[in-house]
Design a protein around this motif. Sequence first.
Motif, PDB file in Angstrom:
ATOM      1  N   VAL A  58      79.816   0.693 -43.656  1.00 49.02           N
ATOM      2  CA  VAL A  58      79.156   1.841 -43.019  1.00 49.02           C
ATOM      3  C   VAL A  58      77.662   1.542 -42.949  1.00 49.02           C
ATOM      4  O   VAL A  58      77.054   1.154 -43.960  1.00 49.02           O
ATOM      5  CB  VAL A  58      79.419   3.134 -43.829  1.00 49.02           C
ATOM      6  CG1 VAL A  58      78.699   4.311 -43.198  1.00 49.02           C
ATOM      7  CG2 VAL A  58      80.902   3.413 -43.917  1.00 49.02           C
ATOM      8  N   ALA A  59      77.105   1.723 -41.793  1.00 49.98           N
ATOM      9  CA  ALA A  59      75.668   1.470 -41.602  1.00 49.98           C
ATOM     10  C   ALA A  59      74.847   2.468 -42.407  1.00 49.98           C
ATOM     11  O   ALA A  59      75.251   3.621 -42.614  1.00 49.98           O
ATOM     12  CB  ALA A  59      75.322   1.576 -40.122  1.00 49.98           C
ATOM     13  N   GLY A  60      73.687   2.040 -42.879  1.00 47.28           N
ATOM     14  CA  GLY A  60      72.829   2.897 -43.686  1.00 47.28           C
ATOM     15  C   GLY A  60      72.419   4.173 -42.967  1.00 47.28           C
ATOM     16  O   GLY A  60      72.355   5.249 -43.581  1.00 47.28           O
ATOM     17  N   VAL A  61      72.174   4.072 -41.659  1.00 43.39           N
ATOM     18  CA  VAL A  61      71.744   5.259 -40.911  1.00 43.39           C
ATOM     19  C   VAL A  61      72.838   6.327 -40.894  1.00 43.39           C
ATOM     20  O   VAL A  61      72.559   7.539 -40.905  1.00 43.39           O
ATOM     21  CB  VAL A  61      71.330   4.859 -39.476  1.00 43.39           C
ATOM     22  CG1 VAL A  61      72.542   4.336 -38.686  1.00 43.39           C
ATOM     23  CG2 VAL A  61      70.688   6.032 -38.749  1.00 43.39           C
ATOM     24  N   VAL A  62      74.110   5.904 -40.910  1.00 43.11           N
ATOM     25  CA  VAL A  62      75.229   6.856 -40.931  1.00 43.11           C
ATOM     26  C   VAL A  62      75.276   7.573 -42.277  1.00 43.11           C
ATOM     27  O   VAL A  62      75.518   8.783 -42.345  1.00 43.11           O
ATOM     28  CB  VAL A  62      76.562   6.132 -40.643  1.00 43.11           C
ATOM     29  CG1 VAL A  62      77.738   7.110 -40.725  1.00 43.11           C
ATOM     30  CG2 VAL A  62      76.526   5.474 -39.279  1.00 43.11           C
ATOM     31  N   LEU A  63      75.054   6.823 -43.389  1.00 45.76           N
ATOM     32  CA  LEU A  63      75.021   7.452 -44.706  1.00 45.76           C
ATOM     33  C   LEU A  63      73.907   8.494 -44.784  1.00 45.76           C
ATOM     34  O   LEU A  63      74.105   9.586 -45.321  1.00 45.76           O
ATOM     35  CB  LEU A  63      74.823   6.386 -45.795  1.00 45.76           C
ATOM     36  CG  LEU A  63      75.968   5.388 -46.000  1.00 45.76           C
ATOM     37  CD1 LEU A  63      75.573   4.346 -47.048  1.00 45.76           C
ATOM     38  CD2 LEU A  63      77.226   6.110 -46.467  1.00 45.76           C
ATOM     39  N   HIS A  64      72.728   8.141 -44.242  1.00 46.29           N
ATOM     40  CA  HIS A  64      71.619   9.103 -44.236  1.00 46.29           C
ATOM     41  C   HIS A  64      71.987  10.337 -43.429  1.00 46.29           C
ATOM     42  O   HIS A  64      71.661  11.474 -43.814  1.00 46.29           O
ATOM     43  CB  HIS A  64      70.363   8.445 -43.666  1.00 46.29           C
ATOM     44  CG  HIS A  64      69.694   7.498 -44.616  1.00 46.29           C
ATOM     45  ND1 HIS A  64      68.955   7.902 -45.708  1.00 46.29           N
ATOM     46  CD2 HIS A  64      69.662   6.138 -44.636  1.00 46.29           C
ATOM     47  CE1 HIS A  64      68.498   6.852 -46.352  1.00 46.29           C
ATOM     48  NE2 HIS A  64      68.914   5.749 -45.725  1.00 46.29           N
TER      49      HIS A  64
END
Length: 201
Positions: free
Chosen positions: A1-7
């Motif tokens: 999962v891309a970091g921007v999605v987690l944010h």
Amino acid sequence: VAGVVLHAHSVSQLLRISLGESRPVNTLAESAEVWWILLLSFIGGGVGFRLRSPWLFSFCGAIGVSVVWLITFFAFSLGWWIPSVPPVMAFLLSAALVTSFISHQEKKKRDVLMQLFSRHVSPEVAASIWRQRDLFFSGGRPRSQKMAATVVFSDLQGYTGASEQVEPQLLIDWWYVYMEALAVLVRDYGGVVVDDAGDGI
């Protein structure tokens, strides 16, 4: 999962909580978690102390694990996060350790009893004594008892005179056959050979 999605997920959760669309999950205090784990370890120890049958032990262990998971699931549905893996591990480990310790102690007691009685009684009598060991042991040592007993003395008439006329090896061979036959007869009737001296038993 891309970091921007987690944010994005984190921001979405915070927004939903602030707008009243969801509520945060509550957690127990660290001391409460410790008490929860200790409680399960004490229960597991009690299961290991009380149960001897492997099937019953396995059944109660499975029931205990299922109850823990049901409690944590029910708490989660009410908005509480309660740890489940550490308590389950504490429950199973303490049950296994207590069971192992009790089994070791029983084996030591059984070995002591068998050393005391193996030369004098039949396996059936020794097993009967072991089943009733609470009546025979006090503080890990045999306890004295009062009981009625029937005592039988057997002696061969004319043995001394006959032994003087027979070869020693022949006499010994015959004596062993005689004593073994008597010992088997005594054991068949649940008796105990206390002593034998010469031709007497």
